[in-house]
Design an enzyme around this catalytic site. Sequence first.
Site, PDB file in Angstrom:
ATOM      1  N   ARG A  37       5.346   5.299   7.829  1.00 26.69           N
ATOM      2  CA  ARG A  37       5.241   5.278   9.116  1.00 26.69           C
ATOM      3  C   ARG A  37       5.890   4.070   9.576  1.00 26.69           C
ATOM      4  O   ARG A  37       5.350   2.968   9.045  1.00 26.69           O
ATOM      5  CB  ARG A  37       3.733   5.220   9.875  1.00 26.69           C
ATOM      6  CG  ARG A  37       2.794   6.212   9.070  1.00 26.69           C
ATOM      7  CD  ARG A  37       2.762   7.477   9.684  1.00 26.69           C
ATOM      8  NE  ARG A  37       1.823   8.504   9.234  1.00 26.69           N
ATOM      9  CZ  ARG A  37       1.869   8.854   8.226  1.00 26.69           C
ATOM     10  NH1 ARG A  37       2.791   8.900   7.192  1.00 26.69           N
ATOM     11  NH2 ARG A  37       0.684   9.784   7.746  1.00 26.69           N
ATOM     12  N   PRO A  88       5.209   7.936  -0.954  1.00 31.31           N
ATOM     13  CA  PRO A  88       5.703   9.248  -0.730  1.00 31.31           C
ATOM     14  C   PRO A  88       6.414   9.360   0.597  1.00 31.31           C
ATOM     15  O   PRO A  88       5.884   8.709   1.678  1.00 31.31           O
ATOM     16  CB  PRO A  88       4.322  10.277  -0.625  1.00 31.31           C
ATOM     17  CG  PRO A  88       3.408   8.991  -0.556  1.00 31.31           C
ATOM     18  CD  PRO A  88       3.855   7.739  -1.056  1.00 31.31           C
ATOM     19  N   PRO A  95       3.684   3.706   2.841  1.00 27.17           N
ATOM     20  CA  PRO A  95       3.159   2.461   3.757  1.00 27.17           C
ATOM     21  C   PRO A  95       3.174   2.843   5.042  1.00 27.17           C
ATOM     22  O   PRO A  95       4.043   3.700   5.686  1.00 27.17           O
ATOM     23  CB  PRO A  95       3.961   1.565   3.338  1.00 27.17           C
ATOM     24  CG  PRO A  95       5.604   2.254   3.188  1.00 27.17           C
ATOM     25  CD  PRO A  95       4.966   3.435   2.645  1.00 27.17           C
ATOM     26  N   ARG A 154      -2.972   0.295  -6.188  1.00 22.80           N
ATOM     27  CA  ARG A 154      -1.728  -0.233  -7.074  1.00 22.80           C
ATOM     28  C   ARG A 154      -1.988  -1.724  -7.560  1.00 22.80           C
ATOM     29  O   ARG A 154      -2.613  -2.312  -6.883  1.00 22.80           O
ATOM     30  CB  ARG A 154      -0.485  -0.179  -6.372  1.00 22.80           C
ATOM     31  CG  ARG A 154       0.022   1.362  -5.851  1.00 22.80           C
ATOM     32  CD  ARG A 154       1.250   1.165  -4.814  1.00 22.80           C
ATOM     33  NE  ARG A 154       1.465   2.645  -4.510  1.00 22.80           N
ATOM     34  CZ  ARG A 154       1.088   2.909  -3.223  1.00 22.80           C
ATOM     35  NH1 ARG A 154       0.228   2.231  -2.462  1.00 22.80           N
ATOM     36  NH2 ARG A 154       1.399   4.318  -2.810  1.00 22.80           N
TER      37      ARG A 154
END
Length: 132
Positions: free
Chosen positions: A41, A36, A2, A72
Amino acid sequence: MPHIWIECSRNVAAEPEARALKQAVYAAALETGIFPVGGIRLRFQVIEDYIVGDGDPTNGFVHIVLRIGHGRDLDTRRKAADHVFEKVVALLTPLRDRAPLAVAFEMQEMSAELNYKFNNLHEHIERRRNAA
């Protein structure tokens, strides 16, 4: 993904809870297991010019937006958002108990069609992990 934006009012920025917020949100995002490391950020910004509620200068705020990539399902997104928000609330409750504080959190899903990337972080992170 995200991408995370955290803003807080100047009058709460020096509080220990606000100083710990960046790391707490980062850790909570990782704990969800759906993001991941190379995609995260996080930005933290102290807002100098603001009005909160009735304008009383003791009123403070924290605003968090967590933007994620498309794809998702709602249940997965909700579980992740709930987890991050629970961590935020747990951290900021003592501050809210001491001072007027408005906390807002929103998870947003980015467009599948209009989301572009130019990124080699995943490869660099993998190389560093393998070298350790």
